[in-house]
Design a protein around this motif. Structure first.
Motif, PDB file in Angstrom:
ATOM      1  N   ASP A   9       0.818  -1.221   0.000  1.00  0.00           N
ATOM      2  CA  ASP A   9       0.000   0.000   0.000  1.00  0.00           C
ATOM      3  C   ASP A   9       0.847   1.265   0.000  1.00  0.00           C
ATOM      4  N   ASP A  10       2.019   1.224   0.638  1.00  0.00           N
ATOM      5  CA  ASP A  10       2.893   2.398   0.670  1.00  0.00           C
ATOM      6  C   ASP A  10       3.558   2.651  -0.681  1.00  0.00           C
ATOM      7  N   GLU A  33      -0.419   4.464 -10.783  1.00  0.00           N
ATOM      8  CA  GLU A  33      -1.711   3.805 -10.971  1.00  0.00           C
ATOM      9  C   GLU A  33      -2.424   3.584  -9.638  1.00  0.00           C
ATOM     10  N   ILE A  34      -1.652   3.186  -8.620  1.00  0.00           N
ATOM     11  CA  ILE A  34      -2.189   2.903  -7.291  1.00  0.00           C
ATOM     12  C   ILE A  34      -1.277   3.594  -6.287  1.00  0.00           C
ATOM     13  N   PRO A  35      -1.711   4.287  -5.286  1.00  0.00           N
ATOM     14  CA  PRO A  35      -3.042   4.298  -4.707  1.00  0.00           C
ATOM     15  C   PRO A  35      -4.018   5.207  -5.450  1.00  0.00           C
ATOM     16  N   PHE A  36      -3.544   6.097  -6.327  1.00  0.00           N
ATOM     17  CA  PHE A  36      -4.445   6.891  -7.151  1.00  0.00           C
ATOM     18  C   PHE A  36      -3.728   7.204  -8.453  1.00  0.00           C
ATOM     19  N   GLU A  37      -4.488   7.442  -9.505  1.00  0.00           N
ATOM     20  CA  GLU A  37      -3.899   7.723 -10.806  1.00  0.00           C
ATOM     21  C   GLU A  37      -3.417   9.164 -10.872  1.00  0.00           C
ATOM     22  N   SER A  38      -2.153   9.319 -11.283  1.00  0.00           N
ATOM     23  CA  SER A  38      -1.596  10.657 -11.492  1.00  0.00           C
ATOM     24  C   SER A  38      -0.307  10.524 -12.288  1.00  0.00           C
TER      25      SER A  38
END
Length: 172
Positions: free
Chosen positions: A85-86, A110-115
């Motif tokens: 998760d980190d 892609e993970i934890p959020f797309e940017s």
């Protein structure tokens, strides 16, 4: 109850104003002087495999899965990672190289959020030493841009740690 609602509305309004005033663009940079010539420092950053020897984000997950592709040390050289998760998941791609001077990259998260973000490592001679400036630029959508209030200290911790490792291996 009315007082609580007034306070709540006031706090929300203040956060909205701060969020709008801050804008979406974020820039961070930090530097370190390394007691080694630029060509030696360059050896430790010119490819994604070399970069990952001191990349502070590799420390987020000791079991991170990394795959390399492209030609090492050339534009298009990349690694993709998938971790806990980190660490998250994404790819880091070399977009420009000027030997012994500059490496530019694009990071796709892609993970934890797309940017997406861009990053530069710039080498500048300082006598017999080399100054390394590491920068990152991205855009954060509303309300994620409120994270900018806390990002500089976290980025300094991460990038500062990486530059310390780069300094150690370049000065060997």
């Amino acid at each position: 109850m009315k007082t609580f609602l007034k306070i709540l509305v006031g706090v929300v309004a203040a956060l909205i104003v701060v969020m709008l005033l801050m804008g979406k663009k974020y820039h961070f940079e930090t530097s370190a002087v390394i007691n080694a010539p630029a060509d030696k420092v360059w050896q430790n950053m010119s490819s994604m495999k070399a970069f990952n020897q001191w990349n502070p984000f590799m420390d987020l997950d000791p079991n991170v899965k990394v795959t390399y592709s492209g030609n090492s040390g050339e534009v298009g050289d990349q690694y993709c990672w998938e971790g806990n998760d980190d660490a998250g998941k994404g790819c880091h791609i070399v977009t420009a190289l000027v030997p012994n001077q500059k490496q530019s990259t694009k990071m796709i998260f892609e993970i934890p959020f797309e940017s997406e973000a861009t990053s530069d490592l710039v080498l500048s001679p300082e006598g017999n030493s080399t100054k390394v400036t590491w920068s990152m630029d991205c855009e954060l959508d509303y309300p994620m841009n409120l994270m900018k209030l806390f990002m500089d200290s976290q980025m300094e911790k991460s990038y500062g740690s990486g530059l310390k490792k780069l300094k150690l291996i370049s000065e060997e």
